[in-house]
Design a protein around this motif. Structure first.
Motif, mmCIF file in Angstrom:
data_model
loop_
_atom_site.group_PDB
_atom_site.id
_atom_site.type_symbol
_atom_site.label_atom_id
_atom_site.label_comp_id
_atom_site.label_asym_id
_atom_site.label_seq_id
_atom_site.Cartn_x
_atom_site.Cartn_y
_atom_site.Cartn_z
ATOM 1 N N GLY A 4 0.954 -1.100 -0.078
ATOM 2 C CA GLY A 4 -0.059 -0.006 -0.112
ATOM 3 C C GLY A 4 0.738 1.290 0.122
ATOM 4 O O GLY A 4 0.512 2.272 -0.693
ATOM 5 N N GLY A 5 1.934 1.092 0.813
ATOM 6 C CA GLY A 5 2.808 2.284 0.813
ATOM 7 C C GLY A 5 3.582 2.334 -0.527
ATOM 8 O O GLY A 5 3.682 3.822 -0.907
ATOM 9 N N LEU A 6 3.882 1.446 -0.938
ATOM 10 C CA LEU A 6 4.593 1.425 -2.369
ATOM 11 C C LEU A 6 3.483 2.142 -3.641
ATOM 12 O O LEU A 6 4.017 2.837 -4.447
ATOM 13 C CB LEU A 6 4.886 -0.177 -2.824
ATOM 14 N N GLN A 7 2.431 1.550 -3.453
ATOM 15 C CA GLN A 7 1.197 2.201 -4.268
ATOM 16 C C GLN A 7 1.112 3.605 -4.215
ATOM 17 O O GLN A 7 1.139 4.398 -5.197
ATOM 18 C CB GLN A 7 0.059 1.457 -4.198
ATOM 19 N N SER A 8 1.397 4.231 -2.889
ATOM 20 C CA SER A 8 1.395 5.752 -2.813
ATOM 21 C C SER A 8 2.584 6.387 -3.459
ATOM 22 O O SER A 8 2.402 7.433 -3.947
ATOM 23 C CB SER A 8 1.435 5.994 -1.280
ATOM 24 N N LYS A 9 3.641 5.667 -3.312
ATOM 25 C CA LYS A 9 5.067 6.245 -3.900
ATOM 26 C C LYS A 9 4.897 6.336 -5.230
ATOM 27 O O LYS A 9 5.140 7.328 -6.025
ATOM 28 C CB LYS A 9 6.162 5.351 -3.590
ATOM 29 N N VAL A 10 4.207 5.076 -5.941
ATOM 30 C CA VAL A 10 4.317 4.991 -7.396
ATOM 31 C C VAL A 10 3.307 6.141 -8.048
ATOM 32 O O VAL A 10 3.662 6.729 -9.060
ATOM 33 C CB VAL A 10 3.772 3.630 -7.881
ATOM 34 N N ASN A 11 2.218 6.478 -7.279
ATOM 35 C CA ASN A 11 1.098 7.379 -7.637
ATOM 36 C C ASN A 11 2.019 8.824 -7.597
ATOM 37 O O ASN A 11 1.502 9.622 -8.288
ATOM 38 C CB ASN A 11 -0.032 7.473 -6.565
ATOM 39 N N LEU A 15 10.455 6.189 -7.463
ATOM 40 C CA LEU A 15 11.133 5.034 -8.074
ATOM 41 C C LEU A 15 10.691 3.565 -7.178
ATOM 42 O O LEU A 15 10.889 3.918 -5.832
ATOM 43 C CB LEU A 15 12.771 5.111 -8.268
ATOM 44 N N PHE A 16 10.797 2.671 -7.567
ATOM 45 C CA PHE A 16 10.600 1.304 -6.833
ATOM 46 C C PHE A 16 11.295 0.158 -7.258
ATOM 47 O O PHE A 16 11.613 0.030 -8.546
ATOM 48 C CB PHE A 16 9.185 0.910 -6.453
ATOM 49 N N THR A 17 11.651 -0.764 -6.483
ATOM 50 C CA THR A 17 12.195 -2.011 -6.807
ATOM 51 C C THR A 17 11.587 -3.069 -5.952
ATOM 52 O O THR A 17 11.698 -2.711 -4.741
ATOM 53 C CB THR A 17 13.594 -2.169 -6.683
ATOM 54 N N ILE A 18 11.142 -4.059 -6.526
ATOM 55 C CA ILE A 18 10.620 -5.378 -5.413
ATOM 56 C C ILE A 18 11.369 -6.554 -6.011
ATOM 57 O O ILE A 18 11.535 -6.846 -7.069
ATOM 58 C CB ILE A 18 9.176 -5.576 -5.588
ATOM 59 N N GLU A 19 11.920 -7.117 -5.060
ATOM 60 C CA GLU A 19 12.746 -8.475 -5.302
ATOM 61 C C GLU A 19 12.305 -9.534 -4.454
ATOM 62 O O GLU A 19 12.244 -9.242 -3.125
ATOM 63 C CB GLU A 19 14.418 -8.064 -4.990
ATOM 64 N N ASN A 20 12.090 -10.617 -4.899
ATOM 65 C CA ASN A 20 11.573 -11.807 -4.158
ATOM 66 C C ASN A 20 11.984 -13.221 -5.068
ATOM 67 O O ASN A 20 12.230 -13.021 -6.227
ATOM 68 C CB ASN A 20 10.130 -11.732 -3.799
ATOM 69 N N PRO A 31 -2.827 -7.753 -3.241
ATOM 70 C CA PRO A 31 -2.064 -6.167 -3.269
ATOM 71 C C PRO A 31 -1.150 -6.164 -4.321
ATOM 72 O O PRO A 31 -1.061 -5.109 -5.018
ATOM 73 C CB PRO A 31 -1.426 -6.292 -1.855
ATOM 74 N N PHE A 32 -0.226 -7.248 -4.643
ATOM 75 C CA PHE A 32 0.538 -7.127 -5.641
ATOM 76 C C PHE A 32 -0.213 -7.121 -7.093
ATOM 77 O O PHE A 32 0.279 -6.268 -8.136
ATOM 78 C CB PHE A 32 1.669 -8.370 -5.531
ATOM 79 N N ARG A 33 -1.181 -7.823 -7.457
ATOM 80 C CA ARG A 33 -1.871 -7.754 -8.487
ATOM 81 C C ARG A 33 -2.694 -6.225 -8.678
ATOM 82 O O ARG A 33 -2.555 -6.006 -9.755
ATOM 83 C CB ARG A 33 -3.126 -8.745 -8.598
ATOM 84 N N GLU A 34 -3.086 -5.827 -7.706
ATOM 85 C CA GLU A 34 -3.775 -4.433 -7.525
ATOM 86 C C GLU A 34 -2.351 -3.403 -8.065
ATOM 87 O O GLU A 34 -2.728 -2.456 -8.774
ATOM 88 C CB GLU A 34 -4.155 -4.012 -6.367
ATOM 89 N N LEU A 35 -1.293 -3.608 -7.587
ATOM 90 C CA LEU A 35 -0.106 -2.720 -7.842
ATOM 91 C C LEU A 35 0.109 -2.987 -9.449
ATOM 92 O O LEU A 35 0.278 -1.927 -10.146
ATOM 93 C CB LEU A 35 1.030 -3.064 -7.068
ATOM 94 N N ARG A 36 0.081 -4.027 -9.967
ATOM 95 C CA ARG A 36 0.351 -4.214 -11.428
ATOM 96 C C ARG A 36 -0.592 -3.579 -12.154
ATOM 97 O O ARG A 36 -0.306 -2.922 -13.324
ATOM 98 C CB ARG A 36 0.367 -5.770 -11.860
ATOM 99 N N GLU A 37 -1.744 -3.584 -11.804
ATOM 100 C CA GLU A 37 -3.108 -2.925 -12.526
ATOM 101 C C GLU A 37 -2.858 -1.543 -12.351
ATOM 102 O O GLU A 37 -2.761 -0.838 -13.283
ATOM 103 C CB GLU A 37 -4.211 -3.419 -11.996
ATOM 104 N N LEU A 38 -2.266 -1.042 -11.239
ATOM 105 C CA LEU A 38 -2.120 0.457 -11.132
ATOM 106 C C LEU A 38 -1.075 0.959 -12.041
ATOM 107 O O LEU A 38 -1.054 1.856 -12.694
ATOM 108 C CB LEU A 38 -1.737 0.919 -9.706
ATOM 109 N N LEU A 39 0.110 0.028 -12.305
ATOM 110 C CA LEU A 39 1.383 0.433 -12.997
ATOM 111 C C LEU A 39 0.907 0.308 -14.547
ATOM 112 O O LEU A 39 1.671 0.916 -15.183
ATOM 113 C CB LEU A 39 2.391 -0.687 -12.566
#
Length: 82
Positions: A4-11, A15-20, A31-39
């Motif tokens: 959720g915090g990442l989504q706020s930064k993207v909006n 810049l962001f990076t997610i590694e897993n 939440p990750f699917r929602e982030l991809r839709e946002l992006l």
């Protein structure tokens, strides 16, 4: 940081990076699917084995590299070169 915090930064054009690890449940989480839709199409994905970068476990032989399949998703175009 939470997704959720990442989504706020993207909006806010941050810049962001997610590694897993590739088999992580994160990649299929709601939440990750929602982030991809946002992006939309505005992110880059790299999937690679950490042994390509000489990842080793402490105490292992000098030539015993870890094959840890990893995925990075970010909005930095440079990741495409992985």
């Amino acid at each position: 940081m939470t997704l959720g915090g990442l989504q706020s930064k993207v909006n806010g054009q941050g810049l962001f990076t997610i590694e897993n690890p590739v088999p992580s449940p994160l990649w299929e989480s709601t939440p990750f699917r929602e982030l991809r839709e946002l992006l939309g199409p505005d992110y880059f994905v790299a999937t690679f084995d950490q042994c390509s970068y000489e990842l080793k476990l402490p105490g292992c032989a000098w030539n015993a590299y870890c094959k840890k399949r990893t995925r990075i998703i970010c909005n930095l175009i440079e990741v495409e070169s992985f």
